[in-house]
Scaffold this active site. Structure first.
Site, PDB file in Angstrom:
ATOM      1  N   CYS A  39     -30.205  50.878  57.304  1.00  0.00           N
ATOM      2  CA  CYS A  39     -29.322  51.535  56.341  1.00  0.00           C
ATOM      3  C   CYS A  39     -28.279  52.311  57.105  1.00  0.00           C
ATOM      4  CB  CYS A  39     -30.110  52.472  55.434  1.00  0.00           C
ATOM      5  SG  CYS A  39     -29.146  53.162  54.080  1.00  0.00           S
ATOM      6  N   HIS A 248     -13.198  55.045  64.363  1.00  0.00           N
ATOM      7  CA  HIS A 248     -13.910  55.574  63.206  1.00  0.00           C
ATOM      8  C   HIS A 248     -15.393  55.681  63.569  1.00  0.00           C
ATOM      9  CE1 HIS A 248     -10.332  53.487  61.595  1.00  0.00           C
ATOM     10  NE2 HIS A 248     -10.260  54.552  60.821  1.00  0.00           N
TER      11      HIS A 248
END
Length: 261
Positions: A39, A248
């Site tokens: 996840c 990022h």
């Protein structure tokens, strides 16, 4: 306002959205994401600044006199710029920098006292829904980075041992000294630019934390896992970040059930 910290997203949903198609790059990125993380929570870089740093930030943010101390030694710090106060001088807003350091201390104290991971994440999510507070925390952390840079620069000039990244930091044409670093780099971080790799080292030293980055596009190379700094102190805690492009930075927050892509 534009959120710098995006809502969390399941890794499978993220793969389908960002790396769809059957190009070699898309297949490789999907494989790496699924292989290493069940996840992926897509959060901004500032999340790691505030929510996962340790006692050092608590101690540093106690230095409420820091702006006056630096300003009394280095007149050029008057050129420090805040997003909301562009055009104003540091001499006029030193009290505001102090307020930002106090805010950093307050937020860190409140979050560090939360024991449950779910409640702690909820507190962090709430923090980054307040744009004004978010930028205030940016400025406080950047000011701590400037203070660290000045210390390293002076140590090198006085013949003291400094980490290798400090040489690289001040070897750039745009940051040959702390003033240039502030003017050409720190003043723009969070407004019109982000951290360059050498500034990641500075951030780690300012926090006294090891920043471990999984650079997914470097999978199967020696640069897949990068440490900032690359020779950290043994007692420094570790923060783990994920990047796909060195621009990022995301952070895994919790695990979820494994699913098939």
């Amino acid at each position: 306002y534009k959120l710098s910290v995006a809502p969390e997203m399941d890794i499978m949903e993220y793969c389908r959205k960002e790396w769809r198609g059957n190009t070699p790059v898309a297949k490789r990125m999907r494989k790496v994401l699924v292989l290493f993380f069940f996840c992926l929570i897509l959060l901004g870089f500032l999340f790691s600044f505030v929510c996962l740093v340790g006692d050092f930030l608590w101690e540093q943010s106690l230095k409420q006199e820091l702006p006056e101390n630096l300003l009394s030694k280095y007149d050029w710090i008057k050129q420090w710029q805040l997003k909301q106060k562009l055009g104003r001088k540091m001499g006029e807003i030193s009290d505001e920098i102090k307020e930002y350091l106090i805010l950093l201390r307050k937020k860190w104290k409140n979050i560090s006292e939360i024991k449950g991971p779910i409640e702690k994440q909820e507190a962090c999510d709430k923090l980054f829904k307040n744009e004004e507070e978010e930028y205030s925390l940016y400025e406080a952390l950047k000011f701590l980075m400037l203070n660290t840079a000045i210390e390293l620069y002076n140590d090198d000039k006085n013949g003291r041992r400094v980490p290798v990244f400090s040489w690289l930091l001040f070897a750039r044409d745009t940051s040959s000294n702390p003033y240039q670093l502030m003017h050409n780099h720190l003043n723009h971080i969070g407004h019109s630019g982000g951290l360059e790799q050498v500034e990641m080292f500075l951030l780690a030293y300012a926090l006294q934390y090891t920043i471990q980055v999984y650079r997914l596009y470097k999978y199967s190379t020696d640069e897949f896992i990068t440490l900032y700094p690359n020779d950290p102190e043994e007692d420094w805690p570790v923060v783990t970040l994920i990047t796909e492009d060195d621009r990022h930075y995301n952070i895994p927050v919790r695990m979820c059930q494994e699913t098939m892509l």
